[in-house]
Design a protein around this motif. Sequence first.
Motif, short mmCIF file in Angstrom:
data_model
loop_
_atom_site.label_atom_id
_atom_site.label_comp_id
_atom_site.label_asym_id
_atom_site.label_seq_id
_atom_site.Cartn_x
_atom_site.Cartn_y
_atom_site.Cartn_z
N GLY A 106 0.81 -1.21 0.00
CA GLY A 106 0.00 0.00 0.00
C GLY A 106 0.84 1.26 0.00
N VAL A 107 1.90 1.28 0.81
CA VAL A 107 2.80 2.44 0.86
C VAL A 107 3.55 2.57 -0.46
CG1 VAL A 107 4.84 3.43 1.98
CG2 VAL A 107 3.02 2.41 3.36
N MET A 108 3.96 1.46 -1.05
CA MET A 108 4.66 1.52 -2.34
C MET A 108 3.77 2.08 -3.44
SD MET A 108 6.84 -2.07 -2.34
CE MET A 108 7.58 -1.73 -3.93
N LEU A 109 2.48 1.77 -3.40
CA LEU A 109 1.56 2.33 -4.40
C LEU A 109 1.53 3.85 -4.33
CD1 LEU A 109 -1.49 -0.12 -4.15
CD2 LEU A 109 0.15 0.08 -6.03
N MET A 110 1.67 4.37 -3.11
CA MET A 110 1.68 5.83 -2.94
C MET A 110 3.05 6.43 -3.21
SD MET A 110 -0.72 6.22 0.48
CE MET A 110 -0.14 4.74 1.30
N THR A 112 5.92 5.03 -4.65
CA THR A 112 6.62 4.70 -5.90
C THR A 112 5.79 5.02 -7.14
OG1 THR A 112 7.76 2.90 -4.72
CG2 THR A 112 7.80 2.85 -7.14
N PHE A 113 4.49 4.76 -7.05
CA PHE A 113 3.65 4.92 -8.24
C PHE A 113 2.76 6.16 -8.19
CE2 PHE A 113 4.54 0.38 -7.71
CZ PHE A 113 5.10 0.09 -8.95
N GLY A 114 2.80 6.88 -7.09
CA GLY A 114 2.13 8.17 -7.02
C GLY A 114 0.63 8.14 -6.83
N PHE A 115 0.07 7.01 -6.42
CA PHE A 115 -1.37 6.95 -6.18
C PHE A 115 -1.73 7.72 -4.91
CE2 PHE A 115 -0.82 3.09 -8.80
CZ PHE A 115 -1.79 3.33 -9.77
N GLY A 120 -4.07 3.75 -2.23
CA GLY A 120 -3.07 2.97 -1.52
C GLY A 120 -3.68 2.07 -0.46
N VAL A 121 -4.62 2.63 0.31
CA VAL A 121 -5.29 1.85 1.36
C VAL A 121 -6.11 0.72 0.73
CG1 VAL A 121 -7.02 1.90 3.19
CG2 VAL A 121 -5.32 3.72 3.03
N LEU A 122 -6.86 1.05 -0.31
CA LEU A 122 -7.65 0.02 -0.99
C LEU A 122 -6.76 -1.06 -1.59
CD1 LEU A 122 -10.36 2.19 -2.80
CD2 LEU A 122 -10.64 0.76 -0.76
N ALA A 173 5.33 8.09 1.51
CA ALA A 173 3.89 8.27 1.41
C ALA A 173 3.53 9.71 1.76
CB ALA A 173 3.17 7.30 2.35
N PRO A 174 2.47 10.26 1.18
CA PRO A 174 2.08 11.64 1.49
C PRO A 174 1.67 11.80 2.95
CG PRO A 174 0.39 10.53 0.19
CD PRO A 174 1.58 9.63 0.18
#
Length: 345
Positions: A106-110, A112-115, A120-122, A173-174
């Motif tokens: 979830g943290v990597m989605l935010m 690394t990939f900017g989601f 990220g939580v989903l 993460a933001p």
Amino acid sequence: MSEQTPTSEQQPTGGREPEAGRGLVRSLSDRLSGAISQVAAAGALIVVFIVLSIIAPSFLTADNLFNLGSQTSVKAVMAVGVTLVIITGGIDLSVGSVAALSGVVGVMLMATFGFNPLIGVLGGIVIGAAAGLVNGLLVSMVGLPPFIATLGMLSVARGLVLIVTGAVAVFGAPESFRLLGQGVIGVVPIPILVIVVVALGGHFVLTRTRLGRYAYVMGSNSEAARLSGVPVKRHTTSVYVLSGALAGLGGMIAASRINSGQPNFGEGLELDVIAAVVIGGASLFGGRGTVWGSLIGAFLVAVIRNGAVQLGINTFYQNVLIGVIIWLAVWWDRYQRRKLGADSG
């Protein structure tokens, strides 16, 4: 003189009424036993809370209570999912590792990939649900014992965490992601609100849906449930998916508290979660348990660990204490079942 054939009302019942009566007595006694366990856990929670308030001056501070609520939220959310599994007569040993995997992904989605944080939580929840799906299929379709299936997932998920992170924490993460684990609405911490929402959802599932009703039936007698037309395989898979999804949510809450994905998170966490469920009155033999009892157990375990930290008690001793509590809870359950069997026999 012709003999009269007894009517259906006059014919003997062949012992069905006594058998039904014994079943009713067993059901009522089982519920009473579960209620007694929940009351005992609630009483223990109150006593421990009062004692710690007296002997640990910093226990009742606002900062500590806030941290206690946030810490409990992770275990409580995961305990709701494990409750469903245990009621069916299964076990989920993988929740700690699945939570860690969900958190780092979830943290990597935010990072690394900017989601955004919501995605990220989903994403973390979906990863947890996917792991639960694998567990459920291994149990229901392949026929592996739940202990073996989830023990294997414990190792697989932990290995995947180390592979995707290189055993290094994931940052970036933001700041808004912190709201899930650290935010407040008014004076109420958001993690506490998450507990309430998840608990209400879990209670609804257990009391108002077929899945909940079938879970108790499957836990009491899986073969009888199958012969009665209950789709055992499908519902077994469903409870493991829910357990995995809530483990994923717990992992995201934990990651939010420190705004990073930690590859070593969740080691041994399954011990506390299972302890919470068993202390709250669920039976490891299936057929009994409630969401509210598991929440009481989760808060009791969290308060004990928090109080031990306040008193400077070594973590190793905390683990010993939790293990002993599990022994006592399972012994009590076995004692009640033997007594129930003797009374209904």
